[in-house]
Scaffold this motif. Structure first.
Motif, short mmCIF file in Angstrom:
data_model
loop_
_atom_site.label_atom_id
_atom_site.label_comp_id
_atom_site.label_asym_id
_atom_site.label_seq_id
_atom_site.Cartn_x
_atom_site.Cartn_y
_atom_site.Cartn_z
N ARG A 7 0.97 -1.01 0.04
CA ARG A 7 -0.11 -0.07 0.13
C ARG A 7 0.82 1.33 -0.05
O ARG A 7 1.82 1.41 0.85
CB ARG A 7 -0.81 -0.05 1.27
N GLU A 8 0.46 2.10 -0.73
CA GLU A 8 0.99 3.45 -0.90
C GLU A 8 -0.20 4.44 -0.07
O GLU A 8 -1.14 4.65 -0.57
CB GLU A 8 1.27 3.99 -2.37
N VAL A 9 0.17 5.15 0.66
CA VAL A 9 -0.57 6.17 1.45
C VAL A 9 -0.31 7.39 0.89
O VAL A 9 0.57 8.14 1.09
CB VAL A 9 -0.48 6.01 2.86
N GLY A 10 -1.36 8.19 0.57
CA GLY A 10 -1.50 9.55 0.14
C GLY A 10 -0.48 10.03 -0.85
O GLY A 10 0.08 11.19 -0.57
N GLU A 11 -0.44 9.27 -1.84
CA GLU A 11 0.72 9.73 -2.87
C GLU A 11 2.17 10.17 -2.22
O GLU A 11 2.87 10.83 -2.86
CB GLU A 11 0.12 10.99 -3.78
N SER A 12 2.50 9.31 -1.51
CA SER A 12 3.72 9.49 -0.61
C SER A 12 5.10 8.91 -1.75
O SER A 12 6.06 9.47 -1.07
CB SER A 12 3.66 8.78 0.86
N GLY A 13 4.85 8.22 -2.64
CA GLY A 13 5.84 7.50 -3.15
C GLY A 13 6.68 6.38 -2.64
O GLY A 13 7.49 6.06 -2.90
N THR A 14 5.78 5.93 -1.59
CA THR A 14 6.46 4.92 -0.76
C THR A 14 5.53 3.63 -0.52
O THR A 14 4.24 4.14 -0.05
CB THR A 14 6.95 5.28 0.43
N PHE A 15 5.80 2.43 -1.00
CA PHE A 15 4.91 1.23 -0.71
C PHE A 15 5.40 0.70 0.48
O PHE A 15 6.82 0.29 0.70
CB PHE A 15 4.87 0.40 -1.89
N SER A 16 4.34 0.32 1.15
CA SER A 16 4.66 -0.66 2.44
C SER A 16 4.04 -1.94 2.57
O SER A 16 2.84 -1.98 1.84
CB SER A 16 4.32 0.21 3.73
N ALA A 17 4.65 -2.87 2.92
CA ALA A 17 4.11 -4.32 2.79
C ALA A 17 2.96 -4.44 4.11
O ALA A 17 3.05 -4.21 5.27
CB ALA A 17 5.20 -5.32 3.13
N LEU A 18 1.86 -5.09 3.54
CA LEU A 18 0.89 -5.41 4.50
C LEU A 18 0.83 -7.09 4.36
O LEU A 18 1.68 -7.47 3.88
CB LEU A 18 -0.64 -5.00 3.91
N THR A 19 0.03 -7.77 5.35
CA THR A 19 -0.20 -9.05 5.33
C THR A 19 -1.20 -9.68 4.54
O THR A 19 -2.31 -9.36 4.81
CB THR A 19 -0.22 -9.53 6.72
N GLY A 20 -1.04 -10.51 3.70
CA GLY A 20 -1.78 -11.21 2.63
C GLY A 20 -2.42 -12.41 3.39
O GLY A 20 -2.08 -13.08 4.48
N PRO A 21 -3.35 -13.10 2.64
CA PRO A 21 -3.78 -14.46 3.30
C PRO A 21 -2.56 -15.47 3.35
O PRO A 21 -1.56 -15.36 2.67
CB PRO A 21 -4.75 -14.95 2.18
N THR A 22 -2.93 -16.66 3.99
CA THR A 22 -1.89 -17.53 4.11
C THR A 22 -1.61 -18.40 3.07
O THR A 22 -2.58 -18.61 2.04
CB THR A 22 -2.54 -18.71 5.35
N GLY A 23 -0.51 -18.81 2.71
CA GLY A 23 0.02 -19.56 1.47
C GLY A 23 0.85 -18.84 0.55
O GLY A 23 1.31 -17.64 0.71
N THR A 24 0.96 -19.53 -0.50
CA THR A 24 2.33 -19.14 -1.48
C THR A 24 1.51 -18.70 -2.87
O THR A 24 2.20 -18.70 -3.88
CB THR A 24 3.16 -19.83 -1.62
N ASN A 25 0.34 -18.50 -2.96
CA ASN A 25 -0.49 -18.24 -4.32
C ASN A 25 -0.06 -17.27 -4.86
O ASN A 25 0.39 -16.05 -4.21
CB ASN A 25 -2.01 -18.42 -4.19
N ASN A 26 -0.09 -16.77 -6.20
CA ASN A 26 0.39 -15.75 -6.87
C ASN A 26 -1.09 -14.94 -6.84
O ASN A 26 -2.08 -15.41 -7.29
CB ASN A 26 0.73 -15.86 -7.94
N SER A 27 -1.11 -13.62 -6.64
CA SER A 27 -2.31 -12.86 -6.68
C SER A 27 -2.48 -11.92 -7.70
O SER A 27 -1.11 -11.44 -8.13
CB SER A 27 -2.46 -11.89 -5.48
N ASN A 28 -3.45 -11.96 -8.45
CA ASN A 28 -3.46 -11.30 -9.74
C ASN A 28 -4.82 -10.29 -9.77
O ASN A 28 -4.88 -9.49 -10.73
CB ASN A 28 -3.91 -12.18 -11.01
N GLY A 29 -5.38 -10.20 -8.87
CA GLY A 29 -6.57 -9.29 -8.69
C GLY A 29 -6.82 -8.59 -7.39
O GLY A 29 -6.54 -9.25 -6.35
#
Length: 359
Positions: free
Chosen positions: A203-225
């Motif tokens: 997620r990038e907050v407020g057009e900061s130009g910086t992305f930070s990692a959030l936590t996704g679901p369990t597993g190693t699937n590739n997310s495309n949507g």
């Protein structure tokens, strides 16, 4: 918003190689002073295709709301270089810019986007300019997102995210990781989200130009949507669609599986609609969701929908196809979408999702 029963129909084209991405000019939020010449939403559209054997990649266009699709006057890229991730936005009163990304590795060049400035009334005429994205050779484009006129995001296969503030003329790297990013979206409050391999979410907050990692679901699937409503994040990976009621999830337990489509059924796109949605209005609490799912083993794609935020899922009556790659879901018509995919009965697959019986 009025939702009616929908069905799929096949559209025709003469292109004999796969269609990878589709976009329509439906955005009145563009350059300052762009007020004239706009023909209305979902009339002018473009499709990015694979390259012809020993030739260059075709770009298709329509000015009839998808009724007919024809190859533009010139192709971007070199021989055997496939393209995808088409985006469109007006750049002045009389022109709009079409951008596509190269998805074929080039050992002698870094990742590239190509853009063409097209004049209203001459939509077939394209002159393409190539722009390097980064400096590492043999990388490809993995996602393009153009939410506002002055902010264009591009992801590359090396795990980088680049930002352009001049509509694709040049890029600055703003994020790097070993994990590839596959899709972007923008939340109602203006934050930009990205998802990628191994259920990565950023997620990038407020057009900061910086992305930070959030936590996704369990597993190693590739997310495309990914899609973000006022009160939830929806994430689609290689088998399922999940949701989190937290807009910044910090644990795998923050996610709930809404629908398991089955092994090898990858989510290719998610579209949210709301009763409050109108042109240039952010998605609020969604009441209708469409999900594009592709079966990579059965060579078949499906469209699923839910009208109660995942409580009940219904599959739209399917047309036999040879895999779906991407979809454009209209921002202003909850009953309209166009889907593209692999070669089917000798030509590129283009399906239209619209009210049953032409209502």
């Amino acid at each position: 918003m009025v939702w009616v029963a929908q069905s799929l129909t096949r559209l025709t084209t003469t292109v004999v190689y796969a269609a990878n991405s589709i976009a329509f000019l439906d955005d009145v939020e563009a350059c300052e002073g762009c007020g004239g010449g706009y023909p209305g939403p979902a009339q002018i559209g473009y499709i990015a295709c694979d390259a012809v054997s020993a030739g260059t990649a075709n770009v298709l266009y329509t000015i009839t709301g998808g009724g007919t699709w024809t190859v533009t006057s010139a192709d971007p890229g070199g021989a055997n270089e496939h393209i995808s991730y088409v985006v469109i936005k007006r750049i002045n009163k009389t022109q709009f810019r079409v951008i596509v990304g190269r998805i074929t590795t080039d050992a002698a060049n870094p990742a590239e986007i190509f853009y063409a400035d097209v004049t209203f009334g001459a939509e077939a005429t394209t002159t393409w300019t190539a722009v390097n994205v980064g400096s590492t050779n043999a990388e490809t484009i993995t996602a393009i997102f153009w939410p506002t006129f002055s902010r264009l995001y591009v992801a590359t296969s090396g795990g980088e995210i680049y930002l352009s503030t001049n509509q694709g003329a040049s890029f600055t790297q703003i994020y790097t990781s070993a994990v590839q990013v596959n899709a972007f979206t923008r939340s109602p409050d203006g934050n930009v989200y990205a998802v990628g391999n191994t259920n990565t979410i950023l997620r990038e907050v407020g057009e900061s130009g910086t992305f930070s990692a959030l936590t996704g679901p369990t597993g190693t699937n590739n997310s495309n949507g990914i899609a973000v409503a006022e009160n939830a994040i929806w994430l689609g990976n290689g088998t399922s669609i999940f949701y989190s009621r937290k807009l910044a999830p910090t644990a795998a337990g923050d996610w709930t599986s809404s629908k398991d489509f089955g092994t090898n059924h990858a989510v290719r796109g998610i579209s949210l609609k709301t009763n409050a949605q109108v042109m240039d209005t952010a998605l609020l609490k969604s009441t209708l969701m469409h999900v594009l799912v592709n079966d990579s083993v059965g060579n078949d794609g499906d469209v699923w929908l839910t009208a109660d935020m995942g409580g009940y899922w219904q599959e739209v009556t399917n047309l036999t196809n040879s895999q779906y790659n991407a979809a454009y879901f209209s921002r202003v018509d909850p009953n309209l979408a166009f889907i593209v995919g692999e070669v089917d009965t000798a030509t590129a697959l283009i399906h239209k999702l619209a009210p049953s019986g032409g209502v």
